[in-house]
Design an enzyme around this catalytic site. Structure first.
Site, short mmCIF file in Angstrom:
data_model
loop_
_atom_site.label_atom_id
_atom_site.label_comp_id
_atom_site.label_asym_id
_atom_site.label_seq_id
_atom_site.Cartn_x
_atom_site.Cartn_y
_atom_site.Cartn_z
CE1 TYR A 1 33.59 37.37 41.64
CE2 TYR A 1 31.44 38.26 41.04
CZ TYR A 1 32.63 37.64 40.68
OH TYR A 1 32.85 37.30 39.37
CG ASN B 1 41.11 34.86 34.85
OD1 ASN B 1 39.93 35.04 34.58
ND2 ASN B 1 41.58 33.69 35.28
CG ASP C 1 48.70 34.19 47.25
OD1 ASP C 1 47.88 34.98 46.73
OD2 ASP C 1 48.63 33.82 48.44
CB VAL C 2 47.59 37.53 42.32
CG1 VAL C 2 47.89 36.70 41.08
CG2 VAL C 2 46.18 37.26 42.84
CE LYS D 1 35.47 39.90 39.85
NZ LYS D 1 36.79 39.66 39.22
#
Length: 254
Positions: free
Chosen positions: A157, A89, A62-63, A161
């Site tokens: 989101y 990613n 789990d990053v 980004k």
């Protein structure tokens, strides 16, 4: 964890490797002779992506959790002694919501994976690449077309980004003295499961409220673009690359 025999080739760590773009990149890199550490929350898709490749190492992770990220890179070092490429990613789209609609809980969940997770992985990769011999490496961040032009009702989101672009530039600058390069790939409408989440196949919501069926392109072509960045010689770096479906609403969004 999948055990591996001695295997030549550069070492790549790929997060979110069980599905979508991460899976396509992992399988392509394995075919091209990379040793690949496949990371993701769910072990079964990782094992399916790694199947049949002696240079694959599966590490559930789990990053958004620093201990998990530290363990991921320890496994890479224990197996192969170095990390040459990180493909940052892992990411989630989160709820479809405007800024006045999204809950703090949902906002924080998207930031934890997309932004904090990318920072934690980049930090672990930088420490590894600084200390290994020969020194250096490459970090590739998966941004999005939304880093340039957002979709309606995608505030969490989109913010992550846009922030990824700042993270990319900071990593590239801070890594310069150590032979560590960083670049960002911004992908638009490649055919993955997240496109179904966005409803692109059935008609995506446009800025004027209408719905439009948008073109997509094969995920293998996006993977080829990531491979191009990963295989650049140490003397060169692709700092920014945009790849999108031909004819998709991008330049004309809004």
């Amino acid at each position: 964890m999948t055990t591996t025999a001695s295997f030549p080739g550069p070492v790549a760590v790929i997060t979110g490797a069980g599905t979508g773009i991460g899976r396509a990149v992992a399988r392509l890199m394995l075919e091209e002779g990379f040793r690949v550490v496949l990371a993701g929350r769910r072990e079964e898709p990782l094992r399916e992506a790694a199947a049949g490749h002696p240079g694959a190492l599966v590490v559930p992770c789990d990053v958004s959790q620093e201990p998990d990220v530290d363990r991921l890179f320890r496994h890479a070092i224990d197996a192969w002694g170095r990390v040459d490429v990180l493909f940052n990613n892992a990411g989630i789209f989160g709820p479809t919501a405007a800024v006045d609609e999204i809950s703090p809980k949902d906002w924080n969940a998207v930031l934890a994976v997309n932004l904090t997770g990318s920072m934690l992985c980049a930090a672990a990769a930088m420490r590894t690449m600084k200390s290994q011999s020969p020194q250096g490496g490459r970090i590739i961040n998966n941004g999005s077309i939304s880093a340039h032009s957002p979709r309606p009702r995608s505030v969490a989101y989109t913010v992550t980004k846009h922030a990824m672009t700042g993270l990319t530039k900071s990593i590239d600058l801070d890594g310069r003295a150590y032979g560590i390069s960083c670049g960002q790939i911004d992908i638009g409408n490649t055919a993955t499961d997240i496109m179904s989440t966005l409803g692109v196949g059935d008609g995506a919501v446009q800025p004027d409220g209408s719905r439009k069926v948008e073109p997509t392109f094969p995920v293998k072509d996006a993977a080829q673009a990531v491979l191009l960045m990963a295989q650049m010689p140490a003397s060169a770096n692709v700092g920014s690359l945009v790849i999108s479906a031909a004819g998709m609403p991008f330049q004309g969004r809004g």
